[in-house]
Design a protein around this motif. Structure first.
Motif, PDB file in Angstrom:
ATOM      1  N   ILE A  93       0.853  -1.211   0.000  1.00  0.00           N
ATOM      2  CA  ILE A  93       0.000   0.000   0.000  1.00  0.00           C
ATOM      3  C   ILE A  93       0.882   1.252   0.000  1.00  0.00           C
ATOM      4  O   ILE A  93       0.658   2.195  -0.761  1.00  0.00           O
ATOM      5  CB  ILE A  93      -0.953   0.003   1.217  1.00  0.00           C
ATOM      6  CG1 ILE A  93      -1.919  -1.177   1.151  1.00  0.00           C
ATOM      7  CG2 ILE A  93      -1.716   1.319   1.313  1.00  0.00           C
ATOM      8  CD1 ILE A  93      -2.783  -1.370   2.392  1.00  0.00           C
ATOM      9  N   ASP A  94       1.916   1.235   0.861  1.00  0.00           N
ATOM     10  CA  ASP A  94       2.818   2.403   0.955  1.00  0.00           C
ATOM     11  C   ASP A  94       3.496   2.661  -0.387  1.00  0.00           C
ATOM     12  O   ASP A  94       3.619   3.810  -0.826  1.00  0.00           O
ATOM     13  CB  ASP A  94       3.889   2.165   2.028  1.00  0.00           C
ATOM     14  CG  ASP A  94       3.288   2.172   3.424  1.00  0.00           C
ATOM     15  OD1 ASP A  94       2.149   2.670   3.575  1.00  0.00           O
ATOM     16  OD2 ASP A  94       3.934   1.653   4.363  1.00  0.00           O
ATOM     17  N   MET A  95       3.924   1.582  -1.023  1.00  0.00           N
ATOM     18  CA  MET A  95       4.636   1.710  -2.298  1.00  0.00           C
ATOM     19  C   MET A  95       3.704   2.325  -3.367  1.00  0.00           C
ATOM     20  O   MET A  95       4.088   3.252  -4.074  1.00  0.00           O
ATOM     21  CB  MET A  95       5.089   0.331  -2.737  1.00  0.00           C
ATOM     22  CG  MET A  95       5.895   0.286  -4.014  1.00  0.00           C
ATOM     23  SD  MET A  95       6.076  -1.430  -4.517  1.00  0.00           S
ATOM     24  CE  MET A  95       4.468  -1.755  -5.214  1.00  0.00           C
ATOM     25  N   GLU A  96       2.478   1.849  -3.407  1.00  0.00           N
ATOM     26  CA  GLU A  96       1.535   2.383  -4.408  1.00  0.00           C
ATOM     27  C   GLU A  96       1.186   3.839  -4.092  1.00  0.00           C
ATOM     28  O   GLU A  96       1.127   4.685  -4.980  1.00  0.00           O
ATOM     29  CB  GLU A  96       0.236   1.546  -4.441  1.00  0.00           C
ATOM     30  CG  GLU A  96       0.410   0.111  -4.887  1.00  0.00           C
ATOM     31  CD  GLU A  96       0.914  -0.039  -6.327  1.00  0.00           C
ATOM     32  OE1 GLU A  96       0.835   0.941  -7.087  1.00  0.00           O
ATOM     33  OE2 GLU A  96       1.413  -1.121  -6.656  1.00  0.00           O
ATOM     34  N   THR A  97       0.938   4.105  -2.799  1.00  0.00           N
ATOM     35  CA  THR A  97       0.512   5.456  -2.403  1.00  0.00           C
ATOM     36  C   THR A  97       1.593   6.492  -2.724  1.00  0.00           C
ATOM     37  O   THR A  97       1.282   7.613  -3.128  1.00  0.00           O
ATOM     38  CB  THR A  97       0.160   5.482  -0.895  1.00  0.00           C
ATOM     39  OG1 THR A  97      -0.741   4.409  -0.629  1.00  0.00           O
ATOM     40  CG2 THR A  97      -0.483   6.783  -0.481  1.00  0.00           C
ATOM     41  N   ALA A  98       2.850   6.076  -2.549  1.00  0.00           N
ATOM     42  CA  ALA A  98       3.971   7.004  -2.780  1.00  0.00           C
ATOM     43  C   ALA A  98       4.019   7.486  -4.232  1.00  0.00           C
ATOM     44  O   ALA A  98       4.637   8.506  -4.540  1.00  0.00           O
ATOM     45  CB  ALA A  98       5.281   6.320  -2.409  1.00  0.00           C
TER      46      ALA A  98
END
Ligand SMILES: CC(=O)N[C@H]1[C@@H](OP(=O)(O)O)O[C@H](CO)[C@@H](O)[C@@H]1O
Ligand SMILES: [Mg+2]
Length: 594
Positions: free
Chosen positions: A507-512
């Protein structure tokens, strides 16, 4: 005790309400809910739970027969605790067990064991009261009878039938009764009308001179709220209320193409509204009048609307209360240098639009987040002197602590004698009036709309000004079907995934990848799905972030169905689809139920 057991056994075995074969019922956020035609055994058993709860607490308890915004053929039952809030969660497993007991013997056994464990006296000497209410559904009368019989099986005649009422009215009545206050429907109307009048009397002269539009058109969802408003509006001054879909004389079908749920999900005008209403302030109640949305009809040529949801209602309340507290604590011109300490807290969930949270924080307000579900928000809000909570989907209220109210009352009395009519005095009076007008037991569309109207008048605000307070960030919600949604464990008010490992990193990777991107996933508490929520600066960004995170969820949790459906903001609800589609054979709890 032996006699009592015999009596209960006789009554429970004589129950004319056998459990429908092959069905399972579950007490969710909205109590039990199902097709009204198969609910009598469940309501009978909910009556037993309510009677035991009243005995346990030695206070009045409420039983409300309603299915809120669901189609007219559905019905449901929920229990209100002595403070007017939802029944404590700790009793939900017992309610489930009772609702699903296969035969009267098992039912009785469960009752006796539970009463023993909970130390509930079943001797018959105790008095307990259960307030009963129902909405306008045709199955309500019969189901109310079933509830009465369940209650009678435990404690004899202890029911007070409040008749057809809104859900918040019934909760208010329970709360008032237990606080030793007047608790009839006319008391409810009188309290709302008096406190509204008080707020209107305090509208600043300069605002009054400018003149604010006083016309409001209310969509009553063809339900109980519309009918009650017809009575209440006769007692109000300073607002011109026109009710539509008020369910009068059986015209119009409950929640059919109208009501708050329909308007919010379909984002179109409800039936009975159209080109003549362009530019007029409109509001929609849901079927049992515990939720409301405001809207403007945008153009005469199509049915699109400008919607004001729970986040903006909350913002309006927050601004007004903050302002009154500020005036009250301003440098005194009256020689009284006392501060009235007041911790004001704003409570939201992760579904609140990020723009609303940013706005509230910029206003210097303390904003906290809780997991989804009114019970969490309500509890958190009660920790403040003044706690305001709303779910984005429009259910919420304002809570005032007892301590704050008593300090405010003494301050008001002091000001009345030292500087009557001063700005400080007016602010104290306004805050007291808000605490009377808003239903502190549960979210209440009728009291909520009166507060909105009074605040708009007080501040001289148009609908447009309110709606443009901030601009929502584009968002997208998706539902993902997975093999086992309980495999997802979250923390930090559901904003972080703890399990399965790797999902939060994904999720963090996509959100970034997105400017101002925000995304979280959580298992729904009311549907067998995982919900994905994403926000971004454009609709495309929100859509694409939600989609890629949904793919990670599927990759890590497996799926039982190939597709994921768009949700909430899109027209998928229930009613028409469920009429034709199959019902779940195992669990009759339906989504988004309050
Ligand atoms: C995203 C969303 O709208 N969730 C709703 C929905 O809960 P879920 O746990 O998301 O299914 O139903 C709840 C009960 O009505 C309501 O409190 C909540 O706001
Ligand atoms: Mg409702």
């Amino acid at each position: 005790m032996a006699d009592e057991k015999q009596r209960s056994l006789r009554l429970l075995s004589a129950s004319p309400f056998p459990l429908p074969h092959g069905l399972r019922f579950s007490y969710g956020t909205a109590g039990f809910r199902s097709d009204g035609a198969i609910l009598s055994s469940t309501v009978f058993r909910a009556g037993i739970v309510a009677a035991l709860r009243a005995l346990k607490r030695g206070s009045a308890i409420g039983v409300m027969i309603t299915a809120s915004h669901n189609p007219v053929a559905d019905n449901g039952v929920k229990i209100a605790d002595p403070d007017g809030g939802m029944m404590t969660q700790t009793w939900e497993p017992f309610a489930d067990a009772l609702a699903n007991a296969p035969d009267p013997q098992t039912l009785l056994q469960l009752v006796l064991e539970f009463a023993k464990d909970e130390n509930i006296p079943l001797g018959g000497a105790q008095s307990a009261e259960i307030l009963l209410g129902r909405d306008t559904r045709p199955s309500g009368e019969f189901l109310l009878e079933a509830a009465k019989q369940g209650i009678t099986a435990i404690i004899g005649a202890a029911t007070i039938d409040m008749g057809i009422v809104t859900t918040p009215q019934l909760h208010w009545m329970v709360r008032s009764r237990n606080n030793g206050l007047k608790a009839s429907e006319s008391d409810y109307f009188a309290q709302l009308a008096d406190s509204f009048r008080c707020l209107m009397d305090l509208v600043p002269n300069e605002v009054e001179k400018k003149g604010v539009d006083t016309k409001l058109i209310v969509d009553g969802a063809n339900g109980v709220g519309g009918a009650k408003l017809e009575v209440l509006k006769e007692m109000l001054m300073g607002v011109e209320i026109h009710t539509r879909n008020s369910g009068k004389d059986g015209e119009g079908i409950l929640n059919e193409k109208c009501g708050a749920d329909y308007v919010q999900k379909e984002k179109v005008v409800p039936c009975g509204f159209g080109s003549d209403d362009v530019g007029v302030r409109c509001t929609s109640l849901d079927g049992d009048a515990d939720r409301l949305v405001y809207f403007h009809v945008l153009s005469a040529s199509n049915d699109r609307i400008d919607l004001v949801d729970g986040d903006k209602i909350l913002s309006l309340f927050a601004i007004f209360i903050k302002e009154q507290l500020k005036i009250l604590n301003d440098e005194k011109d009256d020689g009284l240098k006392k501060e009235l300490p007041a911790r004001l807290g704003i409570v939201q969930t992760a579904y609140a639009n990020g723009a609303s949270t940013d706005y509230l924080k910029q206003m210097g307000l303390e904003v906290v987040s809780t997991p989804t579900g009114v019970k969490y928000l309500h509890k958190k809000a009660s920790e403040y002197d003044v706690g305001i909570y709303f779910e984005a989907n429009r259910h919420g209220t304002i809570l005032f602590s007892e301590n704050f109210i008593s300090l405010l009352e003494s301050r008001n009395n002091e000001l009345a004698s030292t500087s009557s009519g001063s700005e400080h005095h007016k602010a104290a009076q306004r805050l007291l009036a808000v605490s009377q007008l808003i239903n502190q037991a549960v979210g209440d569309a009728l009291s909520g709309l009166l507060l909105v109207e009074a605040i708009l008048q007080s501040m001289g605000w148009s609908f447009k000004k309110w709606s443009e307070l901030y601009h929502d960030l584009p968002s997208r919600q998706l539902k993902v079907k997975v093999a086992d949604r309980s495999a997802i464990i979250t923390a930090n008010a559901e904003t972080q995934v703890v399990k399965p490992s790797g999902l939060q990193e994904a999720i963090d990777m996509e959100t970034a990848k997105y400017t101002r991107g925000r995304c979280f996933v959580r298992p729904s508490g009311t549907e067998d799905v995982v919900r994905v929520y994403a926000e971004g600066t454009t609709q495309e960004a929100a859509d694409s972030l939600a989609k890629s995170v949904a793919e990670h969820v599927t990759r890590l949790l497996g799926y039982s169905q190939k597709t994921w459906e768009k949700s909430l903001s899109l027209p998928l609800p229930s009613a028409r689809k469920r009429k034709t589609g199959p019902r779940s054979p195992l669990n009759l709890t339906w989504p988004n139920l309050t």
